[in-house]
Design a protein around this motif. Structure first.
Motif, PDB file in Angstrom:
ATOM      1  N   PRO A  93    -112.809 -19.295 -22.841  1.00  0.00           N
ATOM      2  CA  PRO A  93    -113.384 -19.936 -21.640  1.00  0.00           C
ATOM      3  C   PRO A  93    -114.025 -18.889 -20.722  1.00  0.00           C
ATOM      4  O   PRO A  93    -113.536 -17.770 -20.602  1.00  0.00           O
ATOM      5  N   ALA A  94    -115.102 -19.287 -20.107  1.00  0.00           N
ATOM      6  CA  ALA A  94    -115.801 -18.382 -19.181  1.00  0.00           C
ATOM      7  C   ALA A  94    -114.956 -18.172 -17.938  1.00  0.00           C
ATOM      8  O   ALA A  94    -114.304 -19.080 -17.436  1.00  0.00           O
ATOM      9  N   LYS A  95    -114.959 -16.930 -17.451  1.00  0.00           N
ATOM     10  CA  LYS A  95    -114.223 -16.603 -16.224  1.00  0.00           C
ATOM     11  C   LYS A  95    -115.016 -17.089 -15.037  1.00  0.00           C
ATOM     12  O   LYS A  95    -116.222 -16.963 -14.980  1.00  0.00           O
ATOM     13  N   LYS A  96    -114.296 -17.627 -14.053  1.00  0.00           N
ATOM     14  CA  LYS A  96    -114.974 -18.152 -12.860  1.00  0.00           C
ATOM     15  C   LYS A  96    -114.838 -17.216 -11.706  1.00  0.00           C
ATOM     16  O   LYS A  96    -114.010 -16.423 -11.572  1.00  0.00           O
TER      17      LYS A  96
END
Length: 102
Positions: free
Chosen positions: A99-102
């Motif tokens: 998952p992409a880091k926010k």
């Protein structure tokens, strides 16, 4: 322009568009450190080597020199040309990413 010339022009235009789709796929693969020929083979195991894909791979540039190709753009282009099996394999690869880091 007669009907035969018009037909030839339409075929040529489609082939150019198809080659652009293949190049977009190949560059997306390079950008994501994936082997385009391997993904293609997974999608279409019954086919032998794809000459157009081999040519497109030769035209790709390193990921750090390429522009970003959004996943949705690639999937849309593949769908437009009826490459649903390849779009499925691409989707599998997209889902493998962390998952992409926010």
């Amino acid at each position: 322009m007669n009907a035969k010339e018009m037909e030839q022009q339409m075929i040529q235009s489609y082939q150019q568009d198809e080659n652009m789709m293949i190049l977009v796929f190949a560059q997306w693969c390079v950008n994501h450190k994936l082997d385009p020929e391997q993904l293609y083979q997974r999608a279409y195991p019954q086919q032998t080597a794809n000459h157009a894909l081999q040519q497109a791979v030769e035209l790709t540039v390193p990921a750090d020199e390429a522009g970003e190709i959004p996943d949705d753009t690639l999937l849309g282009v593949l769908s437009l040309f009826g490459n649903e099996d390849l779009a499925y394999v691409v989707t599998e690869e997209i889902q493998k990413r962390p998952p992409a880091k926010k």
